[in-house]
Write a protein that holds these residues in place. Structure first.
Motif, PDB file in Angstrom:
ATOM      1  N   THR A  24      -3.586   0.375   8.604  1.00 60.08           N
ATOM      2  CA  THR A  24      -3.744   0.279   7.150  1.00 60.08           C
ATOM      3  C   THR A  24      -3.950  -1.168   6.737  1.00 60.08           C
ATOM      4  N   LEU A  25      -3.196  -2.084   7.316  1.00 60.06           N
ATOM      5  CA  LEU A  25      -3.360  -3.502   7.008  1.00 60.06           C
ATOM      6  C   LEU A  25      -4.757  -3.976   7.406  1.00 60.06           C
ATOM      7  N   LEU A  26      -5.240  -3.544   8.561  1.00 61.04           N
ATOM      8  CA  LEU A  26      -6.577  -3.938   8.994  1.00 61.04           C
ATOM      9  C   LEU A  26      -7.633  -3.413   8.020  1.00 61.04           C
ATOM     10  N   GLU A  27      -7.459  -2.191   7.530  1.00 63.33           N
ATOM     11  CA  GLU A  27      -8.401  -1.623   6.557  1.00 63.33           C
ATOM     12  C   GLU A  27      -8.394  -2.429   5.259  1.00 63.33           C
ATOM     13  N   VAL A  28      -7.243  -2.903   4.849  1.00 54.84           N
ATOM     14  CA  VAL A  28      -7.166  -3.750   3.653  1.00 54.84           C
ATOM     15  C   VAL A  28      -7.918  -5.063   3.893  1.00 54.84           C
ATOM     16  N   LEU A  29      -7.714  -5.659   5.068  1.00 53.42           N
ATOM     17  CA  LEU A  29      -8.416  -6.899   5.386  1.00 53.42           C
ATOM     18  C   LEU A  29      -9.925  -6.687   5.439  1.00 53.42           C
ATOM     19  N   ALA A  30     -10.347  -5.497   5.908  1.00 56.99           N
ATOM     20  CA  ALA A  30     -11.775  -5.198   6.012  1.00 56.99           C
ATOM     21  C   ALA A  30     -12.397  -4.838   4.673  1.00 56.99           C
ATOM     22  N   GLY A  31     -11.570  -4.547   3.681  1.00 57.53           N
ATOM     23  CA  GLY A  31     -12.093  -4.166   2.377  1.00 57.53           C
ATOM     24  C   GLY A  31     -12.410  -2.696   2.248  1.00 57.53           C
ATOM     25  N   THR A  32     -11.980  -1.887   3.215  1.00 61.60           N
ATOM     26  CA  THR A  32     -12.234  -0.442   3.146  1.00 61.60           C
ATOM     27  C   THR A  32     -11.088   0.315   2.490  1.00 61.60           C
TER      28      THR A  32
ATOM     29  N   VAL B 255       0.859  -1.179   0.000  1.00 57.09           N
ATOM     30  CA  VAL B 255       0.000   0.000   0.000  1.00 57.09           C
ATOM     31  C   VAL B 255       0.894   1.227   0.000  1.00 57.09           C
ATOM     32  N   SER B 256       0.578   2.167  -0.877  1.00 60.88           N
ATOM     33  CA  SER B 256       1.245   3.475  -0.869  1.00 60.88           C
ATOM     34  C   SER B 256       0.179   4.543  -0.681  1.00 60.88           C
ATOM     35  N   ILE B 257       0.477   5.529   0.149  1.00 63.55           N
ATOM     36  CA  ILE B 257      -0.434   6.641   0.389  1.00 63.55           C
ATOM     37  C   ILE B 257       0.305   7.924   0.063  1.00 63.55           C
ATOM     38  N   ALA B 258      -0.273   8.705  -0.840  1.00 65.67           N
ATOM     39  CA  ALA B 258       0.351   9.951  -1.301  1.00 65.67           C
ATOM     40  C   ALA B 258       1.775   9.714  -1.788  1.00 65.67           C
ATOM     41  N   GLY B 259       1.970   8.571  -2.444  1.00 67.00           N
ATOM     42  CA  GLY B 259       3.268   8.251  -3.015  1.00 67.00           C
ATOM     43  C   GLY B 259       4.277   7.649  -2.063  1.00 67.00           C
ATOM     44  N   SER B 260       3.913   7.522  -0.792  1.00 68.62           N
ATOM     45  CA  SER B 260       4.837   6.949   0.192  1.00 68.62           C
ATOM     46  C   SER B 260       4.409   5.527   0.540  1.00 68.62           C
TER      47      SER B 260
ATOM     48  N   VAL C 183     -14.409  -3.224  13.394  1.00 68.07           N
ATOM     49  CA  VAL C 183     -14.617  -2.248  14.464  1.00 68.07           C
ATOM     50  C   VAL C 183     -13.415  -1.306  14.474  1.00 68.07           C
ATOM     51  N   PRO C 184     -13.530  -0.152  13.796  1.00 65.33           N
ATOM     52  CA  PRO C 184     -12.400   0.793  13.779  1.00 65.33           C
ATOM     53  C   PRO C 184     -12.296   1.528  15.097  1.00 65.33           C
ATOM     54  N   GLN C 185     -11.179   2.207  15.277  1.00 68.25           N
ATOM     55  CA  GLN C 185     -10.988   3.047  16.458  1.00 68.25           C
ATOM     56  C   GLN C 185     -11.499   4.438  16.114  1.00 68.25           C
ATOM     57  N   ARG C 186     -12.533   4.878  16.813  1.00 65.01           N
ATOM     58  CA  ARG C 186     -13.127   6.181  16.531  1.00 65.01           C
ATOM     59  C   ARG C 186     -13.136   6.997  17.814  1.00 65.01           C
ATOM     60  N   ALA C 187     -12.479   8.130  17.784  1.00 64.09           N
ATOM     61  CA  ALA C 187     -12.371   8.942  18.995  1.00 64.09           C
ATOM     62  C   ALA C 187     -13.456  10.004  19.086  1.00 64.09           C
ATOM     63  N   ALA C 188     -14.018  10.410  17.952  1.00 64.49           N
ATOM     64  CA  ALA C 188     -14.963  11.532  17.972  1.00 64.49           C
ATOM     65  C   ALA C 188     -16.216  11.200  17.182  1.00 64.49           C
ATOM     66  N   VAL C 189     -17.377  11.433  17.799  1.00 65.92           N
ATOM     67  CA  VAL C 189     -18.662  11.251  17.148  1.00 65.92           C
ATOM     68  C   VAL C 189     -19.506  12.477  17.471  1.00 65.92           C
ATOM     69  N   SER C 190     -20.233  12.994  16.489  1.00 67.94           N
ATOM     70  CA  SER C 190     -21.057  14.171  16.712  1.00 67.94           C
ATOM     71  C   SER C 190     -22.087  13.915  17.798  1.00 67.94           C
ATOM     72  N   GLU C 191     -22.223  14.876  18.702  1.00 71.47           N
ATOM     73  CA  GLU C 191     -23.231  14.757  19.750  1.00 71.47           C
ATOM     74  C   GLU C 191     -24.641  14.871  19.185  1.00 71.47           C
ATOM     75  N   ALA C 192     -24.767  15.310  17.931  1.00 71.26           N
ATOM     76  CA  ALA C 192     -26.077  15.423  17.296  1.00 71.26           C
ATOM     77  C   ALA C 192     -26.532  14.116  16.653  1.00 71.26           C
ATOM     78  N   LEU C 193     -25.679  13.099  16.653  1.00 71.16           N
ATOM     79  CA  LEU C 193     -26.047  11.824  16.042  1.00 71.16           C
ATOM     80  C   LEU C 193     -27.298  11.275  16.727  1.00 71.16           C
ATOM     81  N   PRO C 194     -28.412  11.095  15.987  1.00 69.86           N
ATOM     82  CA  PRO C 194     -29.686  10.734  16.629  1.00 69.86           C
ATOM     83  C   PRO C 194     -29.831   9.240  16.862  1.00 69.86           C
ATOM     84  N   LEU C 195     -28.882   8.644  17.522  1.00 72.99           N
ATOM     85  CA  LEU C 195     -28.925   7.212  17.804  1.00 72.99           C
ATOM     86  C   LEU C 195     -28.610   6.978  19.270  1.00 72.99           C
ATOM     87  N   THR C 196     -29.280   6.025  19.853  1.00 69.10           N
ATOM     88  CA  THR C 196     -28.924   5.585  21.195  1.00 69.10           C
ATOM     89  C   THR C 196     -27.845   4.527  21.106  1.00 69.10           C
TER      90      THR C 196
END
Length: 225
Positions: free
Chosen positions: A51-59, A18-23, A77-90
Protein backbone atom coordinates in the motif's frame (compact mmCIF):
# COMPACT_ATOMS: atom_id res chain seq x y z
CA UNK A 1 35.75 16.22 10.23
CA UNK A 2 31.96 16.55 9.81
CA UNK A 3 30.12 13.48 8.56
CA UNK A 4 28.74 13.55 5.02
CA UNK A 5 25.09 14.50 4.78
CA UNK A 6 22.73 12.14 2.91
CA UNK A 7 21.52 13.43 -0.48
CA UNK A 8 18.24 15.31 -0.67
CA UNK A 9 15.35 12.89 -1.18
CA UNK A 10 13.89 12.89 -4.68
CA UNK A 11 10.62 11.33 -3.43
CA UNK A 12 9.31 11.86 0.10
CA UNK A 13 6.24 10.62 1.96
CA UNK A 14 5.34 12.43 5.17
CA UNK A 15 2.67 11.47 7.68
CA UNK A 16 0.96 9.03 5.32
CA UNK A 17 -2.32 7.54 6.52
CA UNK A 18 -4.38 5.12 4.45
CA UNK A 19 -7.65 3.45 5.38
CA UNK A 20 -9.28 0.77 3.24
CA UNK A 21 -12.93 -0.10 3.81
CA UNK A 22 -12.76 1.84 7.06
CA UNK A 23 -9.77 -0.05 8.43
CA UNK A 24 -6.43 1.74 8.94
CA UNK A 25 -3.61 0.28 6.83
CA UNK A 26 -0.93 2.98 7.16
CA UNK A 27 -0.60 5.17 10.24
CA UNK A 28 1.57 8.29 9.94
CA UNK A 29 4.35 6.78 7.80
CA UNK A 30 7.38 8.77 6.65
CA UNK A 31 9.74 7.50 3.94
CA UNK A 32 12.36 9.20 1.77
CA UNK A 33 13.78 7.87 -1.50
CA UNK A 34 17.31 9.16 -2.06
CA UNK A 35 19.09 9.34 -5.42
CA UNK A 36 21.79 6.71 -5.72
CA UNK A 37 20.35 4.59 -2.90
CA UNK A 38 18.33 1.39 -2.52
CA UNK A 39 15.62 1.61 0.14
CA UNK A 40 13.86 -1.62 1.14
CA UNK A 41 10.47 -1.61 2.86
CA UNK A 42 10.36 -4.76 5.00
CA UNK A 43 7.95 -6.27 7.47
CA UNK A 44 5.36 -9.04 7.90
CA UNK A 45 2.46 -9.69 5.54
CA UNK A 46 -0.34 -7.21 6.10
CA UNK A 47 1.98 -4.51 7.44
CA UNK A 48 1.03 -2.06 4.64
CA UNK A 49 4.18 -2.36 2.53
CA UNK A 50 2.56 -2.67 -0.90
CA UNK A 51 0.00 0.00 0.00
CA UNK A 52 2.84 2.40 0.82
CA UNK A 53 4.50 1.62 -2.51
CA UNK A 54 1.22 2.33 -4.33
CA UNK A 55 1.01 5.70 -2.58
CA UNK A 56 4.57 6.50 -3.64
CA UNK A 57 3.73 5.46 -7.21
CA UNK A 58 0.65 7.67 -7.28
CA UNK A 59 -1.76 4.79 -7.91
CA UNK A 60 -3.40 5.13 -4.50
CA UNK A 61 -4.29 8.40 -2.78
CA UNK A 62 -3.48 8.66 0.93
CA UNK A 63 -6.23 9.46 3.42
CA UNK A 64 -3.88 12.05 4.95
CA UNK A 65 -0.27 13.12 4.57
CA UNK A 66 1.77 14.50 1.70
CA UNK A 67 3.97 13.24 -1.14
CA UNK A 68 6.77 15.48 -2.40
CA UNK A 69 8.10 14.39 -5.78
CA UNK A 70 11.18 16.06 -7.24
CA UNK A 71 11.68 13.40 -9.90
CA UNK A 72 11.21 13.87 -13.64
CA UNK A 73 10.14 10.25 -14.17
CA UNK A 74 8.99 7.32 -12.06
CA UNK A 75 8.70 3.63 -12.95
CA UNK A 76 6.47 1.33 -10.90
CA UNK A 77 6.83 -2.45 -11.20
CA UNK A 78 3.99 -4.14 -9.28
CA UNK A 79 3.89 -7.81 -8.40
CA UNK A 80 1.55 -9.50 -10.88
CA UNK A 81 0.95 -13.22 -10.68
CA UNK A 82 -1.65 -13.65 -13.43
CA UNK A 83 -1.86 -12.30 -16.98
CA UNK A 84 -4.34 -13.42 -19.63
CA UNK A 85 -2.83 -15.80 -22.15
CA UNK A 86 -4.82 -13.90 -24.79
CA UNK A 87 -2.82 -10.71 -24.23
CA UNK A 88 -1.52 -9.94 -27.77
CA UNK A 89 1.94 -8.78 -26.74
CA UNK A 90 5.34 -10.38 -26.89
CA UNK A 91 7.87 -10.08 -24.10
CA UNK A 92 9.74 -7.46 -26.13
CA UNK A 93 6.51 -5.49 -26.64
CA UNK A 94 6.06 -5.35 -22.87
CA UNK A 95 9.63 -4.17 -22.31
CA UNK A 96 9.29 -1.60 -25.11
CA UNK A 97 6.37 0.03 -23.29
CA UNK A 98 8.92 1.15 -20.72
CA UNK A 99 10.73 3.17 -23.39
CA UNK A 100 7.62 5.11 -24.40
CA UNK A 101 8.63 7.82 -21.97
CA UNK A 102 11.57 8.48 -24.28
CA UNK A 103 9.54 8.59 -27.53
CA UNK A 104 5.80 8.65 -26.71
CA UNK A 105 3.17 5.86 -26.92
CA UNK A 106 3.15 3.92 -30.21
CA UNK A 107 5.78 6.18 -31.78
CA UNK A 108 8.79 4.75 -33.50
CA UNK A 109 11.64 4.43 -31.01
CA UNK A 110 14.84 6.26 -31.72
CA UNK A 111 18.24 4.58 -31.49
CA UNK A 112 18.75 5.46 -27.82
CA UNK A 113 15.34 4.05 -26.85
CA UNK A 114 15.92 0.83 -28.81
CA UNK A 115 19.29 0.48 -27.13
CA UNK A 116 17.63 0.93 -23.71
CA UNK A 117 15.20 -1.90 -24.53
CA UNK A 118 18.02 -4.14 -25.79
CA UNK A 119 20.06 -3.45 -22.65
CA UNK A 120 17.14 -4.14 -20.30
CA UNK A 121 16.39 -7.45 -22.05
CA UNK A 122 20.02 -8.52 -21.86
CA UNK A 123 20.45 -7.51 -18.23
CA UNK A 124 17.54 -9.71 -17.19
CA UNK A 125 18.64 -12.65 -19.40
CA UNK A 126 15.51 -12.50 -21.56
CA UNK A 127 16.97 -12.24 -25.07
CA UNK A 128 15.95 -15.79 -26.03
CA UNK A 129 12.34 -15.09 -25.02
CA UNK A 130 11.85 -11.73 -26.76
CA UNK A 131 9.32 -13.02 -29.30
CA UNK A 132 7.42 -15.23 -26.85
CA UNK A 133 3.82 -14.25 -26.04
CA UNK A 134 3.84 -12.50 -22.68
CA UNK A 135 0.81 -14.45 -21.45
CA UNK A 136 2.60 -17.75 -22.10
CA UNK A 137 5.58 -16.94 -19.88
CA UNK A 138 6.10 -18.37 -16.41
CA UNK A 139 5.46 -16.16 -13.41
CA UNK A 140 9.17 -15.63 -12.86
CA UNK A 141 9.76 -14.74 -16.52
CA UNK A 142 6.91 -12.25 -16.42
CA UNK A 143 8.34 -10.65 -13.30
CA UNK A 144 11.73 -10.26 -14.97
CA UNK A 145 10.05 -8.81 -18.08
CA UNK A 146 8.16 -6.26 -15.99
CA UNK A 147 11.37 -5.24 -14.27
CA UNK A 148 13.04 -4.95 -17.69
CA UNK A 149 10.19 -2.62 -18.66
CA UNK A 150 11.02 -0.45 -15.67
CA UNK A 151 14.73 -0.46 -16.51
CA UNK A 152 14.01 0.57 -20.12
CA UNK A 153 12.33 3.74 -18.85
CA UNK A 154 15.55 4.96 -17.23
CA UNK A 155 13.50 6.68 -14.52
CA UNK A 156 14.71 8.87 -11.68
CA UNK A 157 12.66 6.75 -9.26
CA UNK A 158 12.21 2.98 -9.55
CA UNK A 159 9.51 1.42 -7.35
CA UNK A 160 9.49 -2.39 -7.10
CA UNK A 161 7.03 -4.69 -5.33
CA UNK A 162 8.66 -8.00 -4.33
CA UNK A 163 10.93 -8.11 -7.42
CA UNK A 164 12.58 -11.44 -6.51
CA UNK A 165 9.51 -13.40 -5.36
CA UNK A 166 9.16 -16.90 -6.89
CA UNK A 167 12.44 -16.62 -8.80
CA UNK A 168 15.28 -19.11 -8.90
CA UNK A 169 18.60 -18.12 -7.36
CA UNK A 170 20.22 -17.07 -10.66
CA UNK A 171 17.27 -14.87 -11.66
CA UNK A 172 17.09 -13.31 -8.20
CA UNK A 173 20.80 -12.51 -8.38
CA UNK A 174 20.35 -10.85 -11.78
CA UNK A 175 17.58 -8.69 -10.39
CA UNK A 176 19.68 -7.79 -7.37
CA UNK A 177 22.51 -6.74 -9.71
CA UNK A 178 20.08 -4.70 -11.83
CA UNK A 179 18.67 -2.95 -8.75
CA UNK A 180 22.15 -2.05 -7.57
CA UNK A 181 23.11 -0.81 -11.04
CA UNK A 182 20.05 1.46 -11.17
CA UNK A 183 21.06 3.05 -7.87
CA UNK A 184 24.66 3.37 -9.05
CA UNK A 185 23.51 5.39 -12.09
CA UNK A 186 21.74 7.77 -9.68
CA UNK A 187 18.17 6.47 -9.46
CA UNK A 188 16.27 6.34 -6.18
CA UNK A 189 15.21 2.69 -5.85
CA UNK A 190 12.48 1.73 -3.37
CA UNK A 191 11.59 -1.97 -3.03
CA UNK A 192 9.12 -3.96 -1.00
CA UNK A 193 10.84 -7.22 -0.18
CA UNK A 194 11.13 -10.21 2.16
CA UNK A 195 14.34 -11.28 0.40
CA UNK A 196 17.21 -11.26 2.91
CA UNK A 197 19.80 -10.81 0.14
CA UNK A 198 18.05 -7.67 -1.09
CA UNK A 199 17.53 -6.39 2.44
CA UNK A 200 21.21 -6.95 3.25
CA UNK A 201 22.25 -5.10 0.07
CA UNK A 202 20.05 -2.07 0.78
CA UNK A 203 21.37 1.34 1.76
CA UNK A 204 18.33 1.94 3.96
CA UNK A 205 15.82 -0.51 5.44
CA UNK A 206 12.46 0.70 6.73
CA UNK A 207 10.45 -1.87 8.69
CA UNK A 208 6.67 -1.63 8.92
CA UNK A 209 4.44 -3.39 11.41
CA UNK A 210 0.68 -2.85 11.58
CA UNK A 211 0.99 0.18 9.33
CA UNK A 212 3.66 1.98 11.35
CA UNK A 213 7.40 2.43 10.93
CA UNK A 214 8.93 0.52 13.84
CA UNK A 215 12.58 0.64 12.75
CA UNK A 216 14.80 2.22 10.11
CA UNK A 217 18.48 1.58 9.62
CA UNK A 218 21.06 2.95 7.23
CA UNK A 219 23.80 0.65 5.98
CA UNK A 220 27.26 1.31 7.35
CA UNK A 221 29.66 2.01 4.45
CA UNK A 222 32.36 -0.62 4.06
CA UNK A 223 35.87 0.65 4.83
CA UNK A 224 37.91 1.34 1.71
CA UNK A 225 41.54 0.53 1.29
Amino acid sequence: MPSAQPPVAVLSARGIHVSIAGSPVLRGVDLHGEPGAVTVIAGPNGAGKSTLLEVLAGTRAPSAGTIEDRSATRAFVPQRAAVSEALPLTLRDVVTIGAWGRAGPWRRLDRAARRAVDDAVERLDLAALQRSPFGALSGGQRQRALLAQGLARGADVLLLDEPTTALDADSAERILDAVRAEADRGAAVVCVSHDHALIDAADLVVRLEAGRVVAARRAVPSPRA
